[in-house]
Write an enzyme that holds these catalytic residues in place. Structure first.
Site, PDB file in Angstrom:
ATOM      1  N   ARG A   1       0.837  -1.218   0.000  1.00 40.24           N
ATOM      2  CA  ARG A   1       0.000   0.000   0.000  1.00 40.24           C
ATOM      3  C   ARG A   1       0.862   1.255   0.000  1.00 40.24           C
ATOM      4  NH1 ARG A   1      -4.502  -2.458   4.005  1.00 40.24           N
ATOM      5  NH2 ARG A   1      -5.823  -3.392   2.406  1.00 40.24           N
TER       6      ARG A   1
ATOM      7  N   LYS B   1      -2.980 -11.192   0.075  1.00 38.29           N
ATOM      8  CA  LYS B   1      -4.264 -11.493   0.715  1.00 38.29           C
ATOM      9  C   LYS B   1      -4.514 -13.003   0.740  1.00 38.29           C
ATOM     10  CE  LYS B   1      -6.411  -7.020  -0.064  1.00 38.29           C
ATOM     11  NZ  LYS B   1      -7.361  -6.190  -0.814  1.00 38.29           N
TER      12      LYS B   1
ATOM     13  N   ASN C   1     -11.677  -3.232   0.431  1.00 43.57           N
ATOM     14  CA  ASN C   1     -11.541  -2.543   1.705  1.00 43.57           C
ATOM     15  C   ASN C   1     -12.005  -1.099   1.478  1.00 43.57           C
ATOM     16  OD1 ASN C   1     -10.594  -1.080   3.934  1.00 43.57           O
ATOM     17  ND2 ASN C   1      -8.996  -2.600   4.320  1.00 43.57           N
TER      18      ASN C   1
ATOM     19  N   GLU D   1     -10.098   2.517   0.172  1.00 39.03           N
ATOM     20  CA  GLU D   1     -10.466   3.204  -1.080  1.00 39.03           C
ATOM     21  C   GLU D   1     -10.852   4.664  -0.813  1.00 39.03           C
ATOM     22  OE1 GLU D   1     -13.197   1.219  -3.727  1.00 39.03           O
ATOM     23  OE2 GLU D   1     -12.374  -0.751  -3.231  1.00 39.03           O
TER      24      GLU D   1
ATOM     25  N   THR E   1      -7.622  -2.456 -10.897  1.00 37.01           N
ATOM     26  CA  THR E   1      -6.726  -3.133  -9.946  1.00 37.01           C
ATOM     27  C   THR E   1      -7.454  -4.327  -9.328  1.00 37.01           C
ATOM     28  OG1 THR E   1      -5.704  -0.997  -9.445  1.00 37.01           O
ATOM     29  CG2 THR E   1      -5.266  -2.795  -7.888  1.00 37.01           C
TER      30      THR E   1
ATOM     31  N   GLU F   1      -6.704  -8.351  -9.461  1.00 30.75           N
ATOM     32  CA  GLU F   1      -6.681  -9.197  -8.247  1.00 30.75           C
ATOM     33  C   GLU F   1      -7.570 -10.425  -8.427  1.00 30.75           C
ATOM     34  OE1 GLU F   1      -7.109  -7.308  -4.358  1.00 30.75           O
ATOM     35  OE2 GLU F   1      -6.512  -5.383  -5.202  1.00 30.75           O
TER      36      GLU F   1
HETATM   37  O1  LIG Z   1      -5.168  -2.049  -0.700  1.00 33.19           O
HETATM   38  C1  LIG Z   1      -5.867  -2.999  -1.013  1.00 33.19           C
HETATM   39  O2  LIG Z   1      -6.284  -3.820  -0.195  1.00 33.19           O
HETATM   40  C2  LIG Z   1      -6.228  -3.233  -2.409  1.00 33.19           C
HETATM   41  O3  LIG Z   1      -6.819  -4.230  -2.726  1.00 33.19           O
HETATM   42  C3  LIG Z   1      -5.929  -2.185  -3.429  1.00 33.19           C
HETATM   43  C4  LIG Z   1      -7.145  -1.296  -3.681  1.00 33.19           C
HETATM   44  C5  LIG Z   1      -6.678  -0.192  -4.660  1.00 33.19           C
HETATM   45  O4  LIG Z   1      -6.885  -0.342  -5.867  1.00 33.19           O
HETATM   46  O5  LIG Z   1      -6.069   0.759  -4.173  1.00 33.19           O
HETATM   47  C6  LIG Z   1      -8.213  -2.117  -4.297  1.00 33.19           C
HETATM   48  C7  LIG Z   1      -9.213  -2.665  -3.535  1.00 33.19           C
HETATM   49  C8  LIG Z   1      -9.439  -2.332  -2.127  1.00 33.19           C
HETATM   50  O6  LIG Z   1     -10.782  -2.076  -1.910  1.00 33.19           O
HETATM   51  C9  LIG Z   1      -8.605  -1.211  -1.677  1.00 33.19           C
HETATM   52  C10 LIG Z   1      -7.609  -0.688  -2.407  1.00 33.19           C
END
Ligand SMILES: O=C(O)C(=O)C[C@]1(C(=O)O)C=C[C@@H](O)C=C1
Length: 261
Positions: free
Chosen positions: A16, A165, A191, A195, A242, A246
């Protein structure tokens, strides 16, 4: 994050942090692209008579760059994904042999065609004034390459997020993947708080990076790219793509025999 040290790569906090840092690169690349007009002729297939090439001027310039970058091992790095994977020469430099952190099928997950198409049809109109600027075709396409490569790197970082994850919650993901429960996987990787924080931060960064800090507020500072446009691009395209990376990565995750399981 050090790709030679796998334990630093699959740490969600490190991932992150890298995503946050990439926001800066992406915003500045948007600002660079916004200096030029939209210039549709850059994206029109066969608009210019390029010898031995079928496609747009952007495609030709991007492929030409990728051919050079491939020879200096750019695409051996696990966080780099080419737009033209089938047309790249081998490097003459010794191979770097990065320790594997992602599953062996990682190269099959490539969202670049979709990224390029969305960039041309949805993102450029938000960044630039509509019209042609024949004297700046090369500069425009160079700015496009910078934007596309930074978006591609950010979006394909979804693979590291997904692997981290999966490692953290193996049982939960194994069940969802076995059931091919795409919505369940989407829920599990989402999450909302993270976001929301990203979108809030982008608004602030857009305001700060796109203006001249020496001007006083009373001088009606106008941002180079509207901060709201940056937020919208992330909300509508960058984060959803993104997540798609995933999900696509996770759906195949049980197909590989690997010693991490
Ligand atoms: O940080 C995460 O957990 C991610 O999966 C990345 C990401 C993003 O694209 O920034 C994508 C999905 C989540 O809801 C939150 C953020």
């Amino acid at each position: 994050m050090d790709f030679m040290k796998p334990e630093t790569v699959l740490n969600l906090a490190n991932i992150r942090e890298s995503l946050v840092r990439m926001e800066d690169t992406i915003i500045f690349n948007f600002i660079e692209r916004s200096q030029f007009y939209s210039s549709p002729s850059v994206y029109e297939p066969n608009k210019f008579p390029i010898p031995n090439f079928n496609g747009s001027f952007l495609d030709w310039l991007l492929l030409s760059h990728e051919k050079i970058h491939s020879q200096v091992r750019r695409y051996e790095a696990p966080d780099e994904t080419p737009f033209f994977p089938d047309h790249l020469p081998e490097t003459f430099l010794p191979s770097l042999n990065y320790p594997p952190v992602l599953a062996s099928y990682t190269d099959e997950i490539n969202a670049n065609d979709e990224i390029k198409q969305i960039y041309i049809s949805e993102i450029i109109p938000g960044l630039s004034t509509h019209g042609e600027q024949p004297e700046n075709l090369g500069s425009t396409a160079m700015a496009d390459i910078e934007v596309l490569q930074s978006l591609s790197r950010r979006i394909h970082f979804g693979k590291f997020v997904a692997e981290a994850k999966f490692q953290n919650e193996k049982e939960r993901f194994t069940k969802l993947i076995k059931e091919k429960d795409v919505h369940g996987i989407e829920d599990a990787i989402t999450n909302a708080a993270v976001e929301e924080k990203i979108l809030e931060r982008l608004l602030e960064k857009g305001k700060a990076y796109g203006t001249d800090p020496s001007l006083k507020f009373s001088q009606h500072i106008q941002s180079k790219v509207k901060p709201e446009t940056i937020v919208k691009i992330y909300k509508d395209y960058v984060i959803p793509l993104t997540k798609k990376v995933e999900v696509d990565y996770l759906l195949k995750r049980l197909e590989v025999e690997d010693d991490k399981n």
